[in-house]
Design a protein around this motif. Structure first.
Motif, PDB file in Angstrom:
ATOM      1  N   LEU A  83       0.743  -1.201   0.064  1.00  0.00           N
ATOM      2  CA  LEU A  83       0.031  -0.025   0.046  1.00  0.00           C
ATOM      3  C   LEU A  83       0.967   1.267   0.080  1.00  0.00           C
ATOM      4  CD1 LEU A  83      -2.990  -0.818   2.496  1.00  0.00           C
ATOM      5  CD2 LEU A  83      -3.168  -0.630   0.088  1.00  0.00           C
ATOM      6  N   GLY A  84       1.860   1.447   0.708  1.00  0.00           N
ATOM      7  CA  GLY A  84       2.722   2.423   0.872  1.00  0.00           C
ATOM      8  C   GLY A  84       3.533   2.505  -0.454  1.00  0.00           C
ATOM      9  N   ALA A  85       3.676   1.455  -1.430  1.00  0.00           N
ATOM     10  CA  ALA A  85       4.242   1.845  -2.750  1.00  0.00           C
ATOM     11  C   ALA A  85       3.183   2.269  -3.643  1.00  0.00           C
ATOM     12  CB  ALA A  85       4.887   0.766  -3.062  1.00  0.00           C
ATOM     13  N   GLY A  86       1.994   2.400  -3.105  1.00  0.00           N
ATOM     14  CA  GLY A  86       0.861   2.973  -4.051  1.00  0.00           C
ATOM     15  C   GLY A  86       0.002   1.882  -4.815  1.00  0.00           C
ATOM     16  N   PHE A  87       0.404   0.543  -4.436  1.00  0.00           N
ATOM     17  CA  PHE A  87      -0.625  -0.501  -5.041  1.00  0.00           C
ATOM     18  C   PHE A  87      -1.184  -1.395  -3.883  1.00  0.00           C
ATOM     19  CE2 PHE A  87       3.498   0.359  -6.933  1.00  0.00           C
ATOM     20  CZ  PHE A  87       2.968   1.038  -8.071  1.00  0.00           C
ATOM     21  N   PHE A  88      -1.972  -2.265  -4.512  1.00  0.00           N
ATOM     22  CA  PHE A  88      -2.888  -3.173  -3.642  1.00  0.00           C
ATOM     23  C   PHE A  88      -2.674  -4.617  -3.663  1.00  0.00           C
ATOM     24  CE2 PHE A  88      -5.092   0.543  -5.063  1.00  0.00           C
ATOM     25  CZ  PHE A  88      -5.966   1.135  -3.870  1.00  0.00           C
ATOM     26  N   VAL A  89      -2.836  -5.389  -2.636  1.00  0.00           N
ATOM     27  CA  VAL A  89      -2.468  -6.673  -2.544  1.00  0.00           C
ATOM     28  C   VAL A  89      -3.934  -7.428  -3.256  1.00  0.00           C
ATOM     29  CG1 VAL A  89      -2.460  -8.687  -1.065  1.00  0.00           C
ATOM     30  CG2 VAL A  89      -1.012  -6.780  -0.592  1.00  0.00           C
ATOM     31  N   ASN A  90      -3.660  -8.226  -4.443  1.00  0.00           N
ATOM     32  CA  ASN A  90      -4.873  -8.903  -4.970  1.00  0.00           C
ATOM     33  C   ASN A  90      -4.960 -10.282  -4.097  1.00  0.00           C
ATOM     34  OD1 ASN A  90      -6.654  -8.993  -6.994  1.00  0.00           O
ATOM     35  ND2 ASN A  90      -5.380 -10.176  -8.279  1.00  0.00           N
ATOM     36  N   TYR A  91      -4.063 -10.894  -3.952  1.00  0.00           N
ATOM     37  CA  TYR A  91      -4.080 -12.075  -3.125  1.00  0.00           C
ATOM     38  C   TYR A  91      -2.616 -12.230  -2.393  1.00  0.00           C
ATOM     39  CZ  TYR A  91      -2.107 -15.386  -6.653  1.00  0.00           C
ATOM     40  OH  TYR A  91      -1.136 -15.608  -7.673  1.00  0.00           O
ATOM     41  N   VAL A 133      -7.740 -14.457   3.454  1.00  0.00           N
ATOM     42  CA  VAL A 133      -8.750 -13.857   3.120  1.00  0.00           C
ATOM     43  C   VAL A 133      -9.309 -12.661   3.919  1.00  0.00           C
ATOM     44  CG1 VAL A 133      -9.568 -16.230   2.189  1.00  0.00           C
ATOM     45  CG2 VAL A 133     -10.357 -15.460   4.494  1.00  0.00           C
ATOM     46  N   ASP A 134      -8.561 -12.083   4.658  1.00  0.00           N
ATOM     47  CA  ASP A 134      -8.965 -10.862   5.321  1.00  0.00           C
ATOM     48  C   ASP A 134      -8.753  -9.586   4.117  1.00  0.00           C
ATOM     49  OD1 ASP A 134      -9.300 -11.600   8.269  1.00  0.00           O
ATOM     50  OD2 ASP A 134      -7.206 -12.136   7.973  1.00  0.00           O
ATOM     51  N   LYS A 135      -9.608  -8.638   4.624  1.00  0.00           N
ATOM     52  CA  LYS A 135      -9.667  -7.412   4.086  1.00  0.00           C
ATOM     53  C   LYS A 135      -7.988  -7.066   3.786  1.00  0.00           C
ATOM     54  CE  LYS A 135     -14.308  -5.867   4.495  1.00  0.00           C
ATOM     55  NZ  LYS A 135     -15.295  -5.010   5.010  1.00  0.00           N
ATOM     56  N   GLY A 136      -7.466  -6.367   2.519  1.00  0.00           N
ATOM     57  CA  GLY A 136      -6.340  -6.077   2.492  1.00  0.00           C
ATOM     58  C   GLY A 136      -5.479  -7.145   2.161  1.00  0.00           C
ATOM     59  N   PHE A 137      -5.811  -8.306   1.911  1.00  0.00           N
ATOM     60  CA  PHE A 137      -5.006  -9.453   1.553  1.00  0.00           C
ATOM     61  C   PHE A 137      -5.790 -10.236   0.378  1.00  0.00           C
ATOM     62  CE2 PHE A 137      -3.606  -8.885   5.792  1.00  0.00           C
ATOM     63  CZ  PHE A 137      -2.232  -8.802   5.518  1.00  0.00           C
ATOM     64  N   ALA A 138      -7.168  -9.711   0.161  1.00  0.00           N
ATOM     65  CA  ALA A 138      -8.027 -10.611  -0.941  1.00  0.00           C
ATOM     66  C   ALA A 138      -9.061  -9.517  -1.244  1.00  0.00           C
ATOM     67  CB  ALA A 138      -8.692 -11.742  -0.285  1.00  0.00           C
ATOM     68  N   PRO A 139      -9.624  -9.786  -2.657  1.00  0.00           N
ATOM     69  CA  PRO A 139     -10.413  -9.102  -3.092  1.00  0.00           C
ATOM     70  C   PRO A 139     -11.796  -9.011  -2.133  1.00  0.00           C
ATOM     71  CG  PRO A 139      -9.902 -10.017  -4.878  1.00  0.00           C
ATOM     72  CD  PRO A 139      -9.315 -10.902  -3.571  1.00  0.00           C
ATOM     73  N   ASN A 140     -12.736  -7.881  -1.993  1.00  0.00           N
ATOM     74  CA  ASN A 140     -13.780  -7.736  -1.271  1.00  0.00           C
ATOM     75  C   ASN A 140     -14.663  -9.176  -1.380  1.00  0.00           C
ATOM     76  OD1 ASN A 140     -12.925  -5.616  -0.115  1.00  0.00           O
ATOM     77  ND2 ASN A 140     -14.223  -4.385  -1.575  1.00  0.00           N
ATOM     78  N   SER A 141     -14.984  -9.728  -2.672  1.00  0.00           N
ATOM     79  CA  SER A 141     -15.940 -10.800  -2.894  1.00  0.00           C
ATOM     80  C   SER A 141     -15.112 -11.832  -2.323  1.00  0.00           C
ATOM     81  CB  SER A 141     -16.005 -10.935  -4.323  1.00  0.00           C
ATOM     82  OG  SER A 141     -14.777 -11.371  -5.050  1.00  0.00           O
TER      83      SER A 141
END
Length: 165
Positions: A83-91, A133-141
């Motif tokens: 997140l600090g690098a400006g991106f998101f964890v997809n899984y 599978v927590d938020k921040g580690f996996a998509p919301n679905s």
């Protein structure tokens, strides 16, 4: 002779405990658009004290991470670095060696954190691949699919991570 038996017991107990740990992870990052973005993310993750080695797969935006032996892994630090690098964890899929680990109510502790395996229907032994599978580690679905079923109970200490096989 009695002292020798005690040393052998302690040695075996130490070896068994040392095997129970997270060994590696596969991290897919979304939002990477260039090799410079990928390199900055790789550099940020490699700076974590529990990361031994990181190998990027830039075609699939995947980082294969190897963890240092005997050093507790803090998965929230990985997410923060991405997140600090400006991106998101997809899984984030990680491998845990269950040798010497006992599950109590499908949960175990490692490094002061609690890990709940949500869909373990058989005893776990050896190396098992687990997805956080927590938020921040996996998509919301994915988070809704697994976490919508389980009432949340706070951990006694540390963080609580939810895992799926």
């Amino acid at each position: 002779m009695k002292t020798l038996k005690v040393y052998i017991f302690l040695l075996l107990a130490t070896v068994t405990v040392a095997k129970a740990q997270f060994t590696k992870a596969e991290l897919q990052v979304s939002g990477l658009t260039c090799s410079l973005c990928a390199k900055s993310t790789e550099k940020a993750i490699k700076a974590l004290p529990f990361v031994s080695e990181i190998k990027p797969d830039l075609i699939h935006n995947i980082y294969n991470i190897t963890f240092k032996s005997g050093v507790p892994v803090d998965f929230s630090q990985i997410s923060k670095k991405v997140l600090g690098a400006g991106f998101f964890v997809n899984y984030l899929k990680t491998t845990y060696n269950f040798t010497g680990t006992t599950l109590a109510d499908n949960a175990f502790t490692s490094g002061g954190d609690t890990f709940k395996v949500l869909n373990a229907d058989k005893p776990l032994n050896g190396e098992v691949s687990l997805t956080i599978v927590d938020k921040g580690f996996a998509p919301n679905s994915v988070s809704k699919k697994y976490l919508g079923k389980t009432p949340e109970t706070p951990a006694a200490a540390g963080k609580t991570y939810h895992l799926a096989i």
